[in-house]
Motif scaffolding. Structure first.
Motif, mmCIF file in Angstrom:
data_model
loop_
_atom_site.group_PDB
_atom_site.id
_atom_site.type_symbol
_atom_site.label_atom_id
_atom_site.label_comp_id
_atom_site.label_asym_id
_atom_site.label_seq_id
_atom_site.Cartn_x
_atom_site.Cartn_y
_atom_site.Cartn_z
ATOM 1 N N PRO A 137 25.878 13.038 -1.729
ATOM 2 C CA PRO A 137 27.085 13.619 -2.330
ATOM 3 C C PRO A 137 26.797 14.941 -3.037
ATOM 4 C CG PRO A 137 26.333 11.720 -3.594
ATOM 5 C CD PRO A 137 25.541 11.733 -2.334
ATOM 6 N N SER A 138 27.720 15.888 -2.886
ATOM 7 C CA SER A 138 27.591 17.183 -3.560
ATOM 8 C C SER A 138 28.654 17.356 -4.640
ATOM 9 C CB SER A 138 27.700 18.327 -2.548
ATOM 10 O OG SER A 138 28.935 18.288 -1.855
ATOM 11 N N GLY A 139 29.821 16.762 -4.443
ATOM 12 C CA GLY A 139 30.867 16.900 -5.448
ATOM 13 C C GLY A 139 31.983 15.893 -5.242
ATOM 14 N N TRP A 140 32.684 15.587 -6.317
ATOM 15 C CA TRP A 140 33.893 14.776 -6.259
ATOM 16 C C TRP A 140 35.068 15.658 -6.644
ATOM 17 C CZ3 TRP A 140 32.876 9.389 -8.972
ATOM 18 C CH2 TRP A 140 31.932 8.677 -8.222
ATOM 19 N N PHE A 141 36.172 15.478 -5.943
ATOM 20 C CA PHE A 141 37.373 16.254 -6.188
ATOM 21 C C PHE A 141 38.553 15.322 -6.419
ATOM 22 C CE2 PHE A 141 34.480 18.827 -3.827
ATOM 23 C CZ PHE A 141 34.635 20.106 -4.339
ATOM 24 N N TYR A 142 39.439 15.730 -7.286
ATOM 25 C CA TYR A 142 40.650 14.946 -7.545
ATOM 26 C C TYR A 142 41.855 15.781 -7.145
ATOM 27 C CZ TYR A 142 44.235 12.234 -9.941
ATOM 28 O OH TYR A 142 45.346 11.492 -10.222
ATOM 29 N N PHE A 143 42.626 15.279 -6.166
ATOM 30 C CA PHE A 143 43.801 15.981 -5.665
ATOM 31 C C PHE A 143 45.082 15.395 -6.252
ATOM 32 C CE2 PHE A 143 40.888 17.662 -2.625
ATOM 33 C CZ PHE A 143 41.491 18.781 -2.060
ATOM 34 N N THR A 144 45.971 16.284 -6.638
ATOM 35 C CA THR A 144 47.317 15.905 -7.061
ATOM 36 C C THR A 144 48.302 16.642 -6.169
ATOM 37 O OG1 THR A 144 47.328 17.698 -8.695
ATOM 38 C CG2 THR A 144 46.656 15.508 -9.470
ATOM 39 N N GLU A 145 49.532 16.141 -6.143
ATOM 40 C CA GLU A 145 50.571 16.789 -5.345
ATOM 41 C C GLU A 145 51.874 16.771 -6.129
ATOM 42 O OE1 GLU A 145 52.972 16.161 -1.112
ATOM 43 O OE2 GLU A 145 50.935 15.349 -1.326
ATOM 44 N N ILE A 146 52.474 17.934 -6.303
ATOM 45 C CA ILE A 146 53.739 18.057 -7.013
ATOM 46 C C ILE A 146 54.704 18.852 -6.150
ATOM 47 C CG2 ILE A 146 54.904 18.928 -9.083
ATOM 48 C CD1 ILE A 146 52.268 18.612 -10.582
ATOM 49 N N ASN A 147 55.853 18.240 -5.847
ATOM 50 C CA ASN A 147 56.883 18.898 -5.038
ATOM 51 C C ASN A 147 56.322 19.439 -3.718
ATOM 52 O OD1 ASN A 147 58.851 18.449 -7.049
ATOM 53 N ND2 ASN A 147 58.274 20.331 -8.114
ATOM 54 N N GLY A 148 55.473 18.629 -3.095
ATOM 55 C CA GLY A 148 54.942 19.004 -1.790
ATOM 56 C C GLY A 148 53.816 20.010 -1.807
ATOM 57 N N VAL A 149 53.314 20.366 -2.986
ATOM 58 C CA VAL A 149 52.201 21.313 -3.078
ATOM 59 C C VAL A 149 51.015 20.618 -3.743
ATOM 60 C CG1 VAL A 149 51.411 23.527 -3.975
ATOM 61 C CG2 VAL A 149 53.789 23.259 -3.247
ATOM 62 N N ALA A 150 49.871 20.625 -3.063
ATOM 63 C CA ALA A 150 48.693 19.898 -3.545
ATOM 64 C C ALA A 150 47.612 20.860 -4.013
ATOM 65 C CB ALA A 150 48.138 19.011 -2.441
ATOM 66 N N GLU A 151 46.790 20.365 -4.957
ATOM 67 C CA GLU A 151 45.603 21.098 -5.370
ATOM 68 C C GLU A 151 44.495 20.103 -5.655
ATOM 69 O OE1 GLU A 151 46.376 23.393 -8.931
ATOM 70 O OE2 GLU A 151 45.597 21.783 -10.195
ATOM 71 N N GLY A 152 43.257 20.572 -5.488
ATOM 72 C CA GLY A 152 42.095 19.722 -5.721
ATOM 73 C C GLY A 152 41.182 20.319 -6.768
ATOM 74 N N ARG A 153 40.862 19.541 -7.804
ATOM 75 C CA ARG A 153 39.990 19.998 -8.880
ATOM 76 C C ARG A 153 38.613 19.344 -8.757
ATOM 77 N NH1 ARG A 153 40.968 18.750 -13.936
ATOM 78 N NH2 ARG A 153 42.342 16.973 -13.612
ATOM 79 N N LEU A 154 37.591 20.097 -9.079
ATOM 80 C CA LEU A 154 36.232 19.570 -9.097
ATOM 81 C C LEU A 154 36.050 18.723 -10.347
ATOM 82 C CD1 LEU A 154 33.304 19.587 -7.975
ATOM 83 C CD2 LEU A 154 32.906 21.621 -9.369
ATOM 84 N N VAL A 155 35.707 17.448 -10.163
ATOM 85 C CA VAL A 155 35.608 16.560 -11.322
ATOM 86 C C VAL A 155 34.213 15.949 -11.519
ATOM 87 C CG1 VAL A 155 38.063 16.000 -11.382
ATOM 88 C CG2 VAL A 155 36.535 14.628 -9.957
ATOM 89 N N LYS A 156 33.334 16.158 -10.558
ATOM 90 C CA LYS A 156 31.967 15.677 -10.724
ATOM 91 C C LYS A 156 31.055 16.470 -9.801
ATOM 92 C CE LYS A 156 29.180 11.443 -11.058
ATOM 93 N NZ LYS A 156 29.190 9.957 -11.003
ATOM 94 N N MET A 157 29.869 16.846 -10.290
ATOM 95 C CA MET A 157 28.900 17.592 -9.493
ATOM 96 C C MET A 157 27.598 16.809 -9.372
ATOM 97 S SD MET A 157 29.356 21.545 -10.771
ATOM 98 C CE MET A 157 29.003 21.180 -12.482
ATOM 99 N N PHE A 158 26.921 17.016 -8.265
ATOM 100 C CA PHE A 158 25.634 16.384 -8.023
ATOM 101 C C PHE A 158 24.602 17.457 -7.700
ATOM 102 C CE2 PHE A 158 28.895 13.341 -7.012
ATOM 103 C CZ PHE A 158 28.419 12.133 -7.507
ATOM 104 N N LYS A 159 23.362 17.223 -8.092
ATOM 105 C CA LYS A 159 22.287 18.160 -7.776
ATOM 106 C C LYS A 159 21.772 17.906 -6.360
ATOM 107 C CE LYS A 159 19.736 17.145 -11.415
ATOM 108 N NZ LYS A 159 20.639 16.406 -12.315
ATOM 109 N N LYS A 160 21.468 19.002 -5.671
ATOM 110 C CA LYS A 160 20.865 18.909 -4.355
ATOM 111 C C LYS A 160 19.400 18.532 -4.515
ATOM 112 C CE LYS A 160 20.747 21.564 -0.041
ATOM 113 N NZ LYS A 160 21.095 22.869 0.578
ATOM 114 N N ALA A 161 18.834 17.903 -3.503
ATOM 115 C CA ALA A 161 17.420 17.529 -3.558
ATOM 116 C C ALA A 161 16.573 18.749 -3.887
ATOM 117 C CB ALA A 161 16.989 16.939 -2.210
ATOM 118 N N GLY A 162 15.753 18.629 -4.906
ATOM 119 C CA GLY A 162 14.891 19.724 -5.308
ATOM 120 C C GLY A 162 15.455 20.572 -6.432
ATOM 121 N N GLU A 163 16.762 20.458 -6.700
ATOM 122 C CA GLU A 163 17.358 21.216 -7.793
ATOM 123 C C GLU A 163 17.118 20.500 -9.120
ATOM 124 O OE1 GLU A 163 21.099 23.637 -5.806
ATOM 125 O OE2 GLU A 163 21.478 21.720 -6.787
ATOM 126 N N THR A 164 17.000 21.261 -10.154
ATOM 127 C CA THR A 164 16.772 20.668 -11.474
ATOM 128 C C THR A 164 18.007 20.694 -12.348
ATOM 129 O OG1 THR A 164 15.980 22.797 -12.324
ATOM 130 C CG2 THR A 164 14.329 21.279 -11.433
#
Length: 201
Positions: free
Chosen positions: A60-87
Motif C-alpha cells: 500500500p502507498s496511500g489511503w483515500f477517502y472519497f465523498t460525493e455532493i450533488n454528483g461531484v466527487a473528490e478524494g482526500r489523502l487520509v493515510k500514507m505509507f513508506k515505500k520499501a527503503g524509505e525512512t
C-alpha cells in the motif's frame, strides 16, 4: 516522494504514479433499493468510501477517502505509507500550487471536481503533490464496487494510463479520526486584525 507508484504513458506522465485509470466498463451491477433501482443500476456503483493505492511492488502507498455532493466527487489523502527503503514520508505539499503550497499532505484533496456522468465520473482533476502538477482526470468504479479505475491525462484520455485501486471497509478509519481538509481549515481562519497606526506625539 514515493507515495504513489509508477503510472505513466510517456515523458511527463512517468512522474505521476498517483494517477490511475478509467477503462471502458459497462454500467451496472450494484445493489439499489426502491424505485431508484433502474436509474442507479445505469449509473453504476458510487465512488464514495475508502480506497487504497499501491506501489509497484503491491504494497500500500496511500489511503483515500472519497465523498460525493450533488454528483461531484473528490478524494482526500487520509493515510500514507513508506515505500520499501524509505525512512520517512513527506508531511507537507512543498510543490503544490497557490494556497495549497506548504499544506499538510494528510487530508489534502488530491482528486477533485469529478462530475458523475452515468457510469463514470469525468471532467475532474488529479494533483501530483510531488511536483505540484495538476492533470485532467476521469474515473470509474467496477460493477461489483470493489475496484476504482482512475485515469490522469493531458489533452485527451487516450494519452493517459490506468492504475487500479481497491476498496477498503467503510470503517477503515473512524470518522472522528479522519484528518481534516487543511484547505477548509485555512478558509475558516479569521483574517488578521488590521494594525493600529502608531500614535505620534
Amino acid at each position: 516522494m514515493g507515495l504513489f507508484s509508477g503510472f505513466a504513458p510517456a515523458s511527463k506522465f512517468s512522474r505521476i504514479g498517483l494517477l490511475a485509470a478509467a477503462s471502458a466498463l459497462s454500467a451496472g451491477g450494484f445493489f439499489v433499493c426502491g424505485g431508484l433501482a433502474f436509474a442507479q443500476s445505469l449509473a453504476g456503483p458510487s465512488v464514495v468510501g475508502f480506497w487504497q493505492s499501491t506501489f509497484d511492488d503491491g504494497n500500500p502507498s496511500g489511503w483515500f477517502y472519497f465523498t460525493e455532493i450533488n454528483g461531484v466527487a473528490e478524494g482526500r489523502l487520509v493515510k500514507m505509507f513508506k515505500k520499501a527503503g524509505e525512512t520517512q514520508t513527506v508531511e507537507t505539499c512543498v510543490h503544490c500550487p497557490g494556497a495549497m503550497k506548504g499544506a499538510p499532505m494528510l487530508g489534502l484533496a488530491i482528486v477533485t471536481g469529478m462530475t458523475r456522468h452515468g457510469a463514470k465520473y469525468e471532467d475532474g482533476h488529479v494533483l501530483d503533490p510531488r511536483d505540484g502538477s495538476v492533470y485532467n482526470a476521469q474515473l470509474e468504479v467496477s460493477p461489483d464496487g470493489q475496484k476504482l479505475f482512475l485515469r490522469g491525462y493531458i489533452g485527451t484520455p487516450i494519452l493517459g494510463q490506468t492504475q487500479t485501486w481497491t476498496r477498503l471497509p467503510d470503517d477503515a478509519i473512524p470518522a472522528a479520526a479522519l484528518p481534516p481538509d487543511p484547505m477548509a481549515s485555512a478558509a475558516k481562519k479569521p483574517a488578521a486584525p488590521a494594525k493600529t497606526p502608531a500614535k505620534t506625539l
